[in-house]
Design a protein around this motif. Structure first.
Motif, short mmCIF file in Angstrom:
data_model
loop_
_atom_site.label_atom_id
_atom_site.label_comp_id
_atom_site.label_asym_id
_atom_site.label_seq_id
_atom_site.Cartn_x
_atom_site.Cartn_y
_atom_site.Cartn_z
N GLU A 188 -1.45 4.02 -5.96
CA GLU A 188 -1.90 2.70 -6.39
C GLU A 188 -2.79 2.84 -7.61
O GLU A 188 -3.48 3.84 -7.77
N ILE B 44 6.31 3.49 -2.14
CA ILE B 44 5.06 3.46 -2.88
C ILE B 44 4.30 4.75 -2.58
O ILE B 44 4.04 5.07 -1.41
N TRP C 167 5.81 2.84 -12.60
CA TRP C 167 4.67 2.02 -12.19
C TRP C 167 5.12 0.57 -12.21
O TRP C 167 5.67 0.10 -13.20
N PRO D 146 -3.14 -5.16 -9.67
CA PRO D 146 -2.78 -3.89 -9.04
C PRO D 146 -1.39 -3.45 -9.47
O PRO D 146 -0.51 -4.28 -9.72
N GLU E 5 3.16 -5.90 -8.42
CA GLU E 5 3.61 -6.49 -7.16
C GLU E 5 4.61 -7.62 -7.38
O GLU E 5 5.51 -7.83 -6.57
N PHE F 226 1.67 -0.20 -8.67
CA PHE F 226 2.09 0.75 -7.65
C PHE F 226 3.08 1.74 -8.23
O PHE F 226 4.03 1.34 -8.90
N GLN G 101 0.83 -1.20 0.00
CA GLN G 101 0.00 0.00 0.00
C GLN G 101 0.87 1.25 0.00
O GLN G 101 2.09 1.17 0.18
#
Length: 64
Positions: free
Chosen positions: A22, A19, A52, A34, A55, A36, A2
């Protein structure tokens, strides 16, 4: 993962990143994953950049 987490690249590079945002990305015919936005600091080059990342390419260093 997060916003606020400290991360590093999972493979080879030793840059440390934070980060800051999101989002989502569509891959493989409609699969949503997702992403980050990471602000990277390279100790060897004394520089900063952002990218960008998914994960799968990140490793947690410290949770916020």
């Amino acid at each position: 993962m997060q916003v606020g987490d400290l991360v590093q690249y999972k493979y080879q590079q030793k840059d440390i990143g934070l980060i800051v945002d999101e989002g989502m990305r569509v891959i493989d015919e409609g699969t949503i994953v997702p992403t980050f936005k990471v602000i990277w600091v390279s100790p060897s080059e004394e520089s900063m950049s952002w990218d960008w990342m998914r994960e799968v390419g990140l490793e947690m260093v410290n949770e916020s």
